[in-house]
Write an enzyme that holds these catalytic residues in place. Structure first.
Site, PDB file in Angstrom:
ATOM      1  N   GLU A   7     -39.558 -51.470  50.077  1.00  0.00           N
ATOM      2  CA  GLU A   7     -38.764 -52.705  50.033  1.00  0.00           C
ATOM      3  C   GLU A   7     -38.253 -53.093  51.425  1.00  0.00           C
ATOM      4  O   GLU A   7     -37.772 -54.206  51.621  1.00  0.00           O
ATOM      5  CB  GLU A   7     -37.568 -52.535  49.082  1.00  0.00           C
ATOM      6  CG  GLU A   7     -37.964 -52.427  47.617  1.00  0.00           C
ATOM      7  CD  GLU A   7     -36.791 -52.062  46.725  1.00  0.00           C
ATOM      8  OE1 GLU A   7     -36.527 -52.806  45.776  1.00  0.00           O
ATOM      9  OE2 GLU A   7     -36.143 -51.022  46.972  1.00  0.00           O
ATOM     10  N   GLU A 188     -29.242 -50.498  41.271  1.00  0.00           N
ATOM     11  CA  GLU A 188     -28.299 -50.091  42.324  1.00  0.00           C
ATOM     12  C   GLU A 188     -27.156 -51.066  42.593  1.00  0.00           C
ATOM     13  O   GLU A 188     -26.046 -50.645  42.992  1.00  0.00           O
ATOM     14  CB  GLU A 188     -29.042 -49.898  43.683  1.00  0.00           C
ATOM     15  CG  GLU A 188     -30.080 -48.809  43.721  1.00  0.00           C
ATOM     16  CD  GLU A 188     -31.424 -49.238  43.126  1.00  0.00           C
ATOM     17  OE1 GLU A 188     -31.700 -50.461  43.098  1.00  0.00           O
ATOM     18  OE2 GLU A 188     -32.187 -48.366  42.695  1.00  0.00           O
ATOM     19  N   ASP A 211     -41.185 -58.233  38.200  1.00  0.00           N
ATOM     20  CA  ASP A 211     -41.701 -58.070  36.836  1.00  0.00           C
ATOM     21  C   ASP A 211     -40.731 -58.739  35.874  1.00  0.00           C
ATOM     22  O   ASP A 211     -39.659 -59.180  36.269  1.00  0.00           O
ATOM     23  CB  ASP A 211     -41.836 -56.571  36.520  1.00  0.00           C
ATOM     24  CG  ASP A 211     -40.490 -55.854  36.625  1.00  0.00           C
ATOM     25  OD1 ASP A 211     -39.741 -55.840  35.638  1.00  0.00           O
ATOM     26  OD2 ASP A 211     -40.160 -55.329  37.710  1.00  0.00           O
TER      27      ASP A 211
HETATM   28  N1  ADE Z   1     -36.504 -53.001  39.571  1.00  0.00           N
HETATM   29  C1  ADE Z   1     -37.607 -53.783  39.507  1.00  0.00           C
HETATM   30  N2  ADE Z   1     -37.968 -54.015  38.235  1.00  0.00           N
HETATM   31  C2  ADE Z   1     -37.079 -53.350  37.465  1.00  0.00           C
HETATM   32  C3  ADE Z   1     -36.929 -53.180  36.079  1.00  0.00           C
HETATM   33  N3  ADE Z   1     -37.785 -53.743  35.235  1.00  0.00           N
HETATM   34  N4  ADE Z   1     -35.898 -52.414  35.633  1.00  0.00           N
HETATM   35  C4  ADE Z   1     -35.048 -51.840  36.494  1.00  0.00           C
HETATM   36  N5  ADE Z   1     -35.149 -51.950  37.823  1.00  0.00           N
HETATM   37  C5  ADE Z   1     -36.154 -52.709  38.312  1.00  0.00           C
END
Ligand code: ADE
Length: 247
Positions: A7, A188, A211
């Site tokens: 990242e 986080e 996502d």
């Molecule tokens: N970071 C990126 N996608 C995530 C997800 N689906 N759940 C938790 N943290 C994430």
């Protein structure tokens, strides 16, 4: 700060005179970026790791503000892969001390959310608008993405990678029932926000949506982070540092 190395790819190369300092199992990179003193660090994953990193960053390095960039799952209506969320506030979706305290309330704080710093977040929003405009249409088209929409709102954090549509829907419905409308989920931000609140340090955060927190969430995660989220972070952080008022 970011959770994972992918990242933050490309950011370290921007530091002038980088110095490596190791504390609490983390590597902090101190240097200058566009004439400002900057510390880059990875929080690692999850709320405890993020809280430890933030505490060290504030206590040992004396930072005057904290900026988080990374990825998140989109859970809000119309928050799609490739979009960006600039956080207004954070909540812990997995915190529940009921019946001792109302669901989501952080015991002894009398609140469920921590706001981001409004003026730092306004600079971040402007940096996202101008920085991502420069990333270019060709870039989006070559990755089969639409140009990113920049959203602003609540981000929910918890110690789970959410990759089940029914779990994501339930989490959202429960938060909505308590009056909270999350746009994105990650692991986080709420911890960083709480530590920054405790120390009175201004905090801002942006997440690129990798996502939709469904069964596809883990597919191509690392490719997405490398090809989309880290160039976005580089573009936005570069702008942010230039736009941020010098102290
Ligand atoms: N970071 C990126 N996608 C995530 C997800 N689906 N759940 C938790 N943290 C994430």
């Amino acid at each position: 700060m970011s959770a994972l190395l992918d990242e933050q790819r490309g950011l370290l190369e921007q530091l002038v005179n980088p110095q490596r300092v190791k504390r609490a199992g983390r590597t902090f990179w101190c240097g200058q970026w566009a004439g400002q003193n900057v510390v880059l660090v990875l929080t690692k994953v999850g709320k405890v790791a993020a809280a430890t990193t933030t505490t060290v960053l504030v206590e040992a390095f004396g930072v005057k503000s904290v900026l988080f960039t990374g990825v998140a799952g989109g859970v809000g209506t119309g928050v799609k892969v490739g979009d960006v969320v600039v956080a207004d506030a954070f909540i812990q979706h997995d915190l529940n001390s009921a019946p001792l305290f109302p669901r989501y309330e952080i015991p002894l704080y009398g609140r469920s959310t921590f706001d981001c710093d409004p003026s730092l977040s306004a600079v971040l929003l402007e940096a996202a608008r101008t920085g991502l405009a420069g990333v270019g249409e060709h870039f989006h088209r070559s990755l089969l993405l639409e140009a990113p929409v920049i959203h602003r709102g609540l981000i929910a954090s918890g110690d789970q990678f959410v990759c089940d549509p029914s779990a994501a829907a339930l989490m959202r419905a429960d938060l909505q029932a308590a009056g909270h409308e999350p746009l994105a989920v990650e692991m986080e931000g709420a911890a960083v926000a709480q530590v920054c609140h405790d120390f009175g340090v201004p905090f801002a955060a942006m997440r690129t949506i990798s996502d939709r927190a469904d069964a596809q969430a883990h597919l191509d995660f690392s490719d997405f982070v490398n090809q989309v989220a880290s160039p976005y972070a580089l573009a936005v952080v570069g702008q942010f540092i230039r736009l941020r008022p010098q102290k």
